[in-house]
Enzyme design. Sequence first.
Site, mmCIF file in Angstrom:
data_model
loop_
_atom_site.group_PDB
_atom_site.id
_atom_site.type_symbol
_atom_site.label_atom_id
_atom_site.label_comp_id
_atom_site.label_asym_id
_atom_site.label_seq_id
_atom_site.Cartn_x
_atom_site.Cartn_y
_atom_site.Cartn_z
ATOM 1 N N ASP A 177 0.820 -1.215 0.000
ATOM 2 C CA ASP A 177 0.000 0.000 0.000
ATOM 3 C C ASP A 177 0.854 1.266 0.000
ATOM 4 O O ASP A 177 2.080 1.206 0.085
ATOM 5 C CB ASP A 177 -0.965 -0.003 1.199
ATOM 6 C CG ASP A 177 -0.257 -0.328 2.515
ATOM 7 O OD1 ASP A 177 0.985 -0.356 2.548
ATOM 8 O OD2 ASP A 177 -0.949 -0.555 3.519
ATOM 9 N N ASN A 221 -7.286 -0.706 14.047
ATOM 10 C CA ASN A 221 -8.713 -0.880 13.730
ATOM 11 C C ASN A 221 -8.968 -2.194 12.977
ATOM 12 O O ASN A 221 -10.032 -2.394 12.415
ATOM 13 C CB ASN A 221 -9.203 0.298 12.879
ATOM 14 C CG ASN A 221 -8.431 0.434 11.582
ATOM 15 O OD1 ASN A 221 -7.498 -0.336 11.331
ATOM 16 N ND2 ASN A 221 -8.813 1.372 10.743
ATOM 17 N N HIS A 275 -7.349 -3.158 10.268
ATOM 18 C CA HIS A 275 -7.104 -3.116 8.814
ATOM 19 C C HIS A 275 -5.892 -3.952 8.420
ATOM 20 O O HIS A 275 -4.992 -4.192 9.220
ATOM 21 C CB HIS A 275 -6.991 -1.676 8.289
ATOM 22 C CG HIS A 275 -5.734 -0.946 8.634
ATOM 23 N ND1 HIS A 275 -5.612 0.415 8.521
ATOM 24 C CD2 HIS A 275 -4.524 -1.372 9.097
ATOM 25 C CE1 HIS A 275 -4.386 0.784 8.866
ATOM 26 N NE2 HIS A 275 -3.709 -0.271 9.229
ATOM 27 N N GLU A 288 -9.757 -0.918 5.041
ATOM 28 C CA GLU A 288 -10.308 -0.388 6.279
ATOM 29 C C GLU A 288 -11.579 -1.143 6.674
ATOM 30 O O GLU A 288 -12.140 -1.891 5.856
ATOM 31 C CB GLU A 288 -10.611 1.103 6.070
ATOM 32 C CG GLU A 288 -9.392 1.948 5.715
ATOM 33 C CD GLU A 288 -8.447 2.181 6.895
ATOM 34 O OE1 GLU A 288 -8.120 1.229 7.630
ATOM 35 O OE2 GLU A 288 -7.999 3.329 7.059
HETATM 36 C C1 F6R Z 1 1.481 -0.584 6.111
HETATM 37 C C2 F6R Z 1 0.245 -1.356 6.290
HETATM 38 C C3 F6R Z 1 -0.556 -1.192 7.536
HETATM 39 C C4 F6R Z 1 0.232 -1.638 8.766
HETATM 40 C C5 F6R Z 1 -0.618 -1.559 10.039
HETATM 41 C C6 F6R Z 1 0.210 -1.852 11.282
HETATM 42 O O1 F6R Z 1 2.076 -0.874 4.867
HETATM 43 O O2 F6R Z 1 -0.128 -2.074 5.419
HETATM 44 O O3 F6R Z 1 -1.734 -1.929 7.399
HETATM 45 O O4 F6R Z 1 0.668 -2.956 8.584
HETATM 46 O O5 F6R Z 1 -1.192 -0.314 10.172
HETATM 47 O O6 F6R Z 1 1.195 -0.880 11.425
HETATM 48 P P1 F6R Z 1 2.384 -1.019 12.471
HETATM 49 O O7 F6R Z 1 3.182 -2.184 12.062
HETATM 50 O O8 F6R Z 1 3.157 0.273 12.377
HETATM 51 O O9 F6R Z 1 1.742 -1.220 13.810
#
Ligand code: F6R
Length: 244
Positions: A67, A135, A137, A142
């Site tokens: 992403d 959340n 995701h 989302e």
């Molecule tokens: C980032 C992504 C997000 C993160 C998620 C957890 O490329 O795809 O979905 O994996 O927000 O983020 P961290 O690892 O910073 O807690």
Amino acid sequence: MELKVYNNYNDLSAAAAEIIIDCVKSKPDALLCFATGDTPKLAYQMVAEKVVKENIDFSKCFMIGLDEWMGISPENTGSCHWFLHEYLFKPVNIDLSQVHLFDAFAKDEEAECKKMNKLIAANGIDLMVVGVGMNGHIGFNEPGTDIESLAHVAILDETTKTVGQKYFRDKVSIEKGITVGLKQVMQAEKLLVMANGKKKAPVIKRVVEEHLNTDFPASLIQVHKNSLLMIDDEAASELKTETR
Ligand code: F6R
């Protein structure tokens, strides 16, 4: 879904790094899809260290980014682009011809998504490495995202916008993200889901113990054909003993 609990973040990262390396060793031209963020950072650094030290051949595989924040420059240290280059591509010596990342400034968003969809459809993702948002995701899929979704541009959830500030040196306006879709996550040959730390404990409880629902997208990994949820002790701390 298989669940593995590790003593700490270091052990978890080392195990994830092993899986990534093994995937490329067993299929040199594998298509790998990588998330960014705090969770996989150490695993990527460990991959890089080992690939260099043991001279492992990563020259035939192809890597895509899960992403990107729309409107954020690839030079910004908070972008997914910068992160993957800094912690993985540069240290592993990955040639740019082996990489495809979303363009955060794509004028034609639909065409940008189609490019990614085409690439995934042609090769199939062999290994996908993801984290889980506060959340629930995965990528920028989302809460409420359609399970049939392919790559798309998402309006970011309030939680994602707030939590996402942690990646940036200065406060930024992040409203939209572009992401590989839930259907593609679910179709990956192997899905490696990582989480660590106390703050992820309530999230992991929902991932594992909640009934499948797209309001908490990560719950879908329960029914993925080959998913491995790798967490440390802290992230596992709220799980019922029978689910651990
Ligand atoms: C980032 C992504 C997000 C993160 C998620 C957890 O490329 O795809 O979905 O994996 O927000 O983020 P961290 O690892 O910073 O807690």
